[in-house]
Write a protein that holds these residues in place. Sequence first.
Motif, PDB file in Angstrom:
ATOM      1  N   MET A  82      64.205 106.115  57.015  1.00 50.65           N
ATOM      2  CA  MET A  82      64.495 106.623  55.674  1.00 50.65           C
ATOM      3  C   MET A  82      63.743 107.939  55.423  1.00 50.65           C
ATOM      4  O   MET A  82      64.280 108.873  54.821  1.00 50.65           O
ATOM      5  N   GLY A  83      62.506 107.996  55.913  1.00 48.91           N
ATOM      6  CA  GLY A  83      61.738 109.233  55.806  1.00 48.91           C
ATOM      7  C   GLY A  83      62.371 110.366  56.597  1.00 48.91           C
ATOM      8  O   GLY A  83      62.359 111.521  56.167  1.00 48.91           O
ATOM      9  N   CYS A  84      62.950 110.034  57.740  1.00 48.98           N
ATOM     10  CA  CYS A  84      63.639 111.030  58.562  1.00 48.98           C
ATOM     11  C   CYS A  84      64.848 111.586  57.813  1.00 48.98           C
ATOM     12  O   CYS A  84      65.068 112.805  57.788  1.00 48.98           O
ATOM     13  N   LEU A  85      65.634 110.705  57.210  1.00 47.59           N
ATOM     14  CA  LEU A  85      66.787 111.168  56.441  1.00 47.59           C
ATOM     15  C   LEU A  85      66.348 112.088  55.304  1.00 47.59           C
ATOM     16  O   LEU A  85      66.965 113.129  55.058  1.00 47.59           O
ATOM     17  N   ALA A  86      65.265 111.707  54.620  1.00 41.72           N
ATOM     18  CA  ALA A  86      64.753 112.533  53.525  1.00 41.72           C
ATOM     19  C   ALA A  86      64.275 113.887  54.042  1.00 41.72           C
ATOM     20  O   ALA A  86      64.527 114.929  53.422  1.00 41.72           O
ATOM     21  N   TYR A  87      63.599 113.900  55.179  1.00 43.35           N
ATOM     22  CA  TYR A  87      63.103 115.146  55.756  1.00 43.35           C
ATOM     23  C   TYR A  87      64.253 116.124  56.019  1.00 43.35           C
ATOM     24  O   TYR A  87      64.134 117.315  55.751  1.00 43.35           O
ATOM     25  N   PHE A  88      65.349 115.606  56.544  1.00 42.72           N
ATOM     26  CA  PHE A  88      66.499 116.454  56.856  1.00 42.72           C
ATOM     27  C   PHE A  88      67.443 116.607  55.659  1.00 42.72           C
ATOM     28  O   PHE A  88      68.510 117.196  55.792  1.00 42.72           O
ATOM     29  N   ASP A  89      67.040 116.065  54.502  1.00 45.66           N
ATOM     30  CA  ASP A  89      67.802 116.168  53.265  1.00 45.66           C
ATOM     31  C   ASP A  89      69.231 115.660  53.444  1.00 45.66           C
ATOM     32  O   ASP A  89      70.200 116.321  53.086  1.00 45.66           O
ATOM     33  N   VAL A  90      69.331 114.464  54.025  1.00 45.84           N
ATOM     34  CA  VAL A  90      70.609 113.834  54.313  1.00 45.84           C
ATOM     35  C   VAL A  90      70.656 112.484  53.595  1.00 45.84           C
ATOM     36  O   VAL A  90      69.697 111.715  53.654  1.00 45.84           O
ATOM     37  N   ASN A  91      71.764 112.204  52.935  1.00 48.62           N
ATOM     38  CA  ASN A  91      71.947 110.901  52.302  1.00 48.62           C
ATOM     39  C   ASN A  91      72.526 109.929  53.318  1.00 48.62           C
ATOM     40  O   ASN A  91      73.398 110.299  54.109  1.00 48.62           O
ATOM     41  N   GLY A  92      72.059 108.723  53.265  1.00 44.93           N
ATOM     42  CA  GLY A  92      72.574 107.720  54.184  1.00 44.93           C
ATOM     43  C   GLY A  92      72.157 106.328  53.780  1.00 44.93           C
ATOM     44  O   GLY A  92      71.302 106.138  52.910  1.00 44.93           O
ATOM     45  N   GLU A  93      72.775 105.362  54.416  1.00 40.47           N
ATOM     46  CA  GLU A  93      72.428 103.964  54.234  1.00 40.47           C
ATOM     47  C   GLU A  93      71.748 103.467  55.503  1.00 40.47           C
ATOM     48  O   GLU A  93      72.155 103.833  56.608  1.00 40.47           O
ATOM     49  N   VAL A  94      70.724 102.638  55.333  1.00 39.35           N
ATOM     50  CA  VAL A  94      69.998 102.064  56.460  1.00 39.35           C
ATOM     51  C   VAL A  94      69.993 100.551  56.278  1.00 39.35           C
ATOM     52  O   VAL A  94      69.592 100.054  55.227  1.00 39.35           O
ATOM     53  N   HIS A  95      70.477  99.846  57.291  1.00 39.03           N
ATOM     54  CA  HIS A  95      70.527  98.382  57.247  1.00 39.03           C
ATOM     55  C   HIS A  95      69.877  97.831  58.511  1.00 39.03           C
ATOM     56  O   HIS A  95      69.967  98.443  59.572  1.00 39.03           O
ATOM     57  N   LYS A  96      69.260  96.664  58.378  1.00 40.42           N
ATOM     58  CA  LYS A  96      68.676  96.026  59.561  1.00 40.42           C
ATOM     59  C   LYS A  96      69.143  94.592  59.670  1.00 40.42           C
ATOM     60  O   LYS A  96      69.424  93.943  58.654  1.00 40.42           O
ATOM     61  N   SER A  97      69.222  94.117  60.904  1.00 47.97           N
ATOM     62  CA  SER A  97      69.577  92.721  61.141  1.00 47.97           C
ATOM     63  C   SER A  97      69.010  92.291  62.485  1.00 47.97           C
ATOM     64  O   SER A  97      68.774  93.128  63.366  1.00 47.97           O
ATOM     65  N   GLU A  98      68.781  90.994  62.611  1.00 48.90           N
ATOM     66  CA  GLU A  98      68.289  90.449  63.876  1.00 48.90           C
ATOM     67  C   GLU A  98      69.465  90.283  64.825  1.00 48.90           C
ATOM     68  O   GLU A  98      70.519  89.776  64.429  1.00 48.90           O
ATOM     69  N   VAL A  99      69.275  90.725  66.063  1.00 50.87           N
ATOM     70  CA  VAL A  99      70.325  90.626  67.082  1.00 50.87           C
ATOM     71  C   VAL A  99      69.682  90.331  68.429  1.00 50.87           C
ATOM     72  O   VAL A  99      68.454  90.359  68.568  1.00 50.87           O
ATOM     73  N   GLU A 100      70.525  90.089  69.402  1.00 48.63           N
ATOM     74  CA  GLU A 100      70.060  90.027  70.778  1.00 48.63           C
ATOM     75  C   GLU A 100      70.547  91.304  71.454  1.00 48.63           C
ATOM     76  O   GLU A 100      71.708  91.687  71.324  1.00 48.63           O
ATOM     77  N   TYR A 101      69.652  91.984  72.129  1.00 50.02           N
ATOM     78  CA  TYR A 101      70.006  93.219  72.818  1.00 50.02           C
ATOM     79  C   TYR A 101      69.531  93.105  74.259  1.00 50.02           C
ATOM     80  O   TYR A 101      68.337  92.941  74.504  1.00 50.02           O
ATOM     81  N   GLN A 102      70.456  93.154  75.182  1.00 48.78           N
ATOM     82  CA  GLN A 102      70.154  93.039  76.612  1.00 48.78           C
ATOM     83  C   GLN A 102      69.267  91.823  76.910  1.00 48.78           C
ATOM     84  O   GLN A 102      68.282  91.913  77.634  1.00 48.78           O
ATOM     85  N   GLY A 103      69.605  90.697  76.285  1.00 49.53           N
ATOM     86  CA  GLY A 103      68.899  89.454  76.532  1.00 49.53           C
ATOM     87  C   GLY A 103      67.568  89.316  75.822  1.00 49.53           C
ATOM     88  O   GLY A 103      66.824  88.364  76.080  1.00 49.53           O
ATOM     89  N   GLN A 104      67.245  90.234  74.926  1.00 50.35           N
ATOM     90  CA  GLN A 104      65.968  90.184  74.204  1.00 50.35           C
ATOM     91  C   GLN A 104      66.220  90.148  72.704  1.00 50.35           C
ATOM     92  O   GLN A 104      67.200  90.714  72.221  1.00 50.35           O
TER      93      GLN A 104
END
Length: 177
Positions: A145-167
């Motif tokens: 979110m800080g990165c988006l603010a630094y570049f003055d870009v609006n966006g949505e950020v969502h997180k979720s638990e997943v399995e990625y490459q078996g981890q």
Amino acid sequence: MIFTEFKDMVESVFSTDILEDIIEKSDLPNNGAYTAVGSYNHQEIVTMATNLSQAVDIPVGTLLEIFGKHLFERFSNRYPNFFEGVTEPFEFLKNIDNYIHVEVTKLYPDAELPRFYYEQKSPQELTMYYLSSRHFEDLAVGLVMGCLAYFDVNGEVHKSEVEYQGQEAIEISIILL
């Protein structure tokens, strides 16, 4: 550096009194004395964040997001070379593991850094996979979110638990608006 910046964030966003109270309540091994070059047990910051949450009645996850935003701003001021020639947030985010973490490791050889993997789904959508035994995914979301603010870009950020490459991983989806 993370510990000193956390203390700075608490002091600037909340107050010196709250900072002193959470340090005292946290019963830290070093009484809250941190240096920017030291290595400390990550549980100490978890304890401080938990005590801050109780003091200000804000969930720990939200506080870690606030800290992530603060931390990104501090990184951008302290390490402007990481931003040279970078014109948009996805370009920056995709450089975390291959450039930024390499440089951080040079400065802090004992640092245990998270791993990030990326999928650019479209010019407006990036998915990051966060892997870390420390589970500071809310901090990672705040940094994004800080990165988006630094570049003055609006966006949505969502997180979720997943399995990625078996981890077990946290998927952080960023959609530019």
